[in-house]
Design an enzyme around this catalytic site. Sequence first.
Site, mmCIF file in Angstrom:
data_model
loop_
_atom_site.group_PDB
_atom_site.id
_atom_site.type_symbol
_atom_site.label_atom_id
_atom_site.label_comp_id
_atom_site.label_asym_id
_atom_site.label_seq_id
_atom_site.Cartn_x
_atom_site.Cartn_y
_atom_site.Cartn_z
ATOM 1 N N ASP A 37 -37.227 50.860 -31.344
ATOM 2 C CA ASP A 37 -36.615 50.688 -32.663
ATOM 3 C C ASP A 37 -35.087 50.667 -32.602
ATOM 4 O OD1 ASP A 37 -36.309 53.283 -31.971
ATOM 5 O OD2 ASP A 37 -37.003 54.130 -33.866
ATOM 6 N N HIS A 230 -22.779 34.881 -12.102
ATOM 7 C CA HIS A 230 -23.029 35.658 -13.316
ATOM 8 C C HIS A 230 -23.275 37.125 -12.980
ATOM 9 C CE1 HIS A 230 -24.141 31.925 -15.905
ATOM 10 N NE2 HIS A 230 -22.847 32.115 -15.812
ATOM 11 N N ASP A 247 -13.662 38.588 -15.085
ATOM 12 C CA ASP A 247 -13.842 37.566 -16.118
ATOM 13 C C ASP A 247 -14.232 38.327 -17.376
ATOM 14 O OD1 ASP A 247 -14.504 35.475 -17.756
ATOM 15 O OD2 ASP A 247 -15.792 34.456 -16.305
ATOM 16 N N ASP A 258 -11.574 33.835 -23.254
ATOM 17 C CA ASP A 258 -12.344 33.752 -22.003
ATOM 18 C C ASP A 258 -11.360 33.630 -20.845
ATOM 19 O OD1 ASP A 258 -14.215 33.362 -20.036
ATOM 20 O OD2 ASP A 258 -14.872 31.380 -20.719
ATOM 21 N N HIS A 337 -19.412 25.123 -10.140
ATOM 22 C CA HIS A 337 -19.466 25.066 -11.616
ATOM 23 C C HIS A 337 -18.484 24.050 -12.193
ATOM 24 C CE1 HIS A 337 -15.775 27.440 -11.730
ATOM 25 N NE2 HIS A 337 -16.343 28.355 -10.967
ATOM 26 N N HIS A 341 -14.964 24.492 -20.484
ATOM 27 C CA HIS A 341 -15.893 24.274 -21.605
ATOM 28 C C HIS A 341 -15.136 24.504 -22.896
ATOM 29 C CE1 HIS A 341 -15.940 28.681 -21.745
ATOM 30 N NE2 HIS A 341 -16.079 28.646 -20.431
ATOM 31 N N HIS A 348 -18.861 29.748 -25.011
ATOM 32 C CA HIS A 348 -19.222 28.365 -24.664
ATOM 33 C C HIS A 348 -19.519 27.697 -25.999
ATOM 34 C CE1 HIS A 348 -20.747 29.846 -20.470
ATOM 35 N NE2 HIS A 348 -19.439 29.868 -20.575
ATOM 36 N N GLU A 372 -10.934 26.543 -15.496
ATOM 37 C CA GLU A 372 -11.325 27.660 -14.637
ATOM 38 C C GLU A 372 -11.837 27.256 -13.256
ATOM 39 O OE1 GLU A 372 -15.051 29.541 -16.009
ATOM 40 O OE2 GLU A 372 -14.822 28.395 -17.844
ATOM 41 N N TYR A 376 -15.818 30.120 -3.983
ATOM 42 C CA TYR A 376 -16.677 31.278 -3.692
ATOM 43 C C TYR A 376 -17.110 31.218 -2.236
ATOM 44 C CZ TYR A 376 -16.280 30.855 -8.653
ATOM 45 O OH TYR A 376 -15.737 30.703 -9.903
ATOM 46 N N ARG A 394 -11.515 33.003 -8.976
ATOM 47 C CA ARG A 394 -11.488 32.086 -10.126
ATOM 48 C C ARG A 394 -10.268 32.448 -10.953
ATOM 49 N NH1 ARG A 394 -16.323 32.585 -11.771
ATOM 50 N NH2 ARG A 394 -16.203 34.081 -13.495
ATOM 51 N N GLU A 396 -8.825 31.522 -14.776
ATOM 52 C CA GLU A 396 -9.272 30.868 -16.012
ATOM 53 C C GLU A 396 -8.312 31.127 -17.160
ATOM 54 O OE1 GLU A 396 -13.055 32.369 -17.519
ATOM 55 O OE2 GLU A 396 -13.324 30.521 -18.679
HETATM 56 N N1 GLY Z 1 -17.067 33.816 -19.007
HETATM 57 C C1 GLY Z 1 -17.918 32.710 -18.958
HETATM 58 C C2 GLY Z 1 -17.253 31.517 -18.466
HETATM 59 O O1 GLY Z 1 -16.197 31.612 -17.871
HETATM 60 O O2 GLY Z 1 -17.682 30.425 -18.681
HETATM 61 MN MN MN Z 2 -15.257 30.109 -19.139
HETATM 62 MN MN MN Z 3 -14.917 33.248 -18.109
#
Ligand code: GLY
Ligand code: MN
Ligand code: MN
Length: 428
Positions: A37, A230, A247, A258, A337, A341, A348, A372, A376, A394, A396
């Site tokens: 619950d 992820h 991130d 982001d 990747h 985005h 996103h 970004e 890796y 990365r 971003e």
């Molecule tokens: N934090 C998710 C991305 O960078 O797309």
């Molecule tokens: Mn992103």
């Molecule tokens: Mn990100």
Amino acid sequence: MISEKEYRKRRVRLGRKLKPMSVAVLFAAEPKTRSNDTEYPYRQNSNFYYMSGFKEDKSALVIVKGAKKFHTYLFVAKKDKTQELWHGKRLGKEKAKELFLVDDVFEIDEFEAKFKEFVDKKQHIYHDFTLEYAKVKVLKRYTKNIQSYENLASYVERMRLIKSKSEIKLIKKAINITKKAHHRAMKRAKKLQYEYELQAHIEYVFKKNGAYSDAYTSIVACGNSANTLHYVNNNKKLMQGNLILIDAGCEYEYYASDITRTIPVSGSYTKAQKEVYAMVLHVQKEIIKMIRPGIFKSTLQKKSEELLCQGMIDLGILKGKCKELIKEKAHKKYYPHGIGHWMGLDVHDECPYKKPNGEEIALQQGMVMTIEPGIYLDAEDENIPKKYRDIGIRIEDDILVTKNGCENLSCAIAKEIDEITRMSNSIR
Ligand code: GLY
Ligand code: MN
Ligand code: MN
């Protein structure tokens, strides 16, 4: 804040796009059970919120269009003393009538009866096709003579592509809070032991500054953890000599930020880490420079792949000719990747990348996208020089497309090696 007038303007724009003799329905998000619950914190559906500005669950927005004119109706939860004792105050129908610039407000319990009236003699229904089955069933119960069902979400999401001045203000505010969080992380990393401690510092800054939530689960990934894209466990030890990929971005008044930064645990980058970092940073800057109205995301993607591939050849991570390696997709192993985005109400942002005819949508003034690039390099990858293994980087930023180019909305967040090193070693 977004004014009621702006929300009304959006509804008018949407109403004009609807076919004559139609009804369009957007529902609020359903609360989500976490376990037994307990529930996750409630977050309004972004399309519903974009059109209504209403934050409560058990609500709906309806646009009813005749031959030309249309009316908008908001349905809200009833004020109920017992419910309110447990779950908090509701705005209620009367107050909602005063505050929201819709034609009328009803209680959600009246939805079915009212909907039955609305659809009488109508030919088209617009609703969100991702809706739960139970809600769609209600919509279809009274719509025997309907000629077409259309996905309302795609109309709203096209509108969400271009951000208004007030939306950009909120995104900037979110980014400004996120800046404080990343800078705190840079300053504290050296003294902390676990990834989750760093995460706690970051999210403390979010909340302390009025950001109700993160825009997505923070990634605090030390060393090889960064090579899981992820990674969200954030439960490993911060190891001296490693990098930490962070991130993390807050959500402020429903708008996302982001941001990724990759910082050293010890306060300084090793020579090998510096080499990879400088290469990724160079690529990120080159791609940001290309952003202006008219350019395609696919062009940025292609260029980022070429630059990162060449960068990896120069470092000896990849061997061969850039063109051929790209053809073989060899670079994808280390840059798997996309370059970025859309970002807005969702991290996103659910806005289209293609027009209904399949053509790609070019960047336009008012769009916001992340840039970004990342590399890796797994600890166990024997195909790459040893000194580069165990590194995930990365970088971003969040970029606004302007009239003649772009504005990096997150440029105040340290990303130069010197800046980060200085910050990591500054005494708090
Ligand atoms: N934090 C998710 C991305 O960078 O797309
Ligand atoms: Mn992103
Ligand atoms: Mn990100």
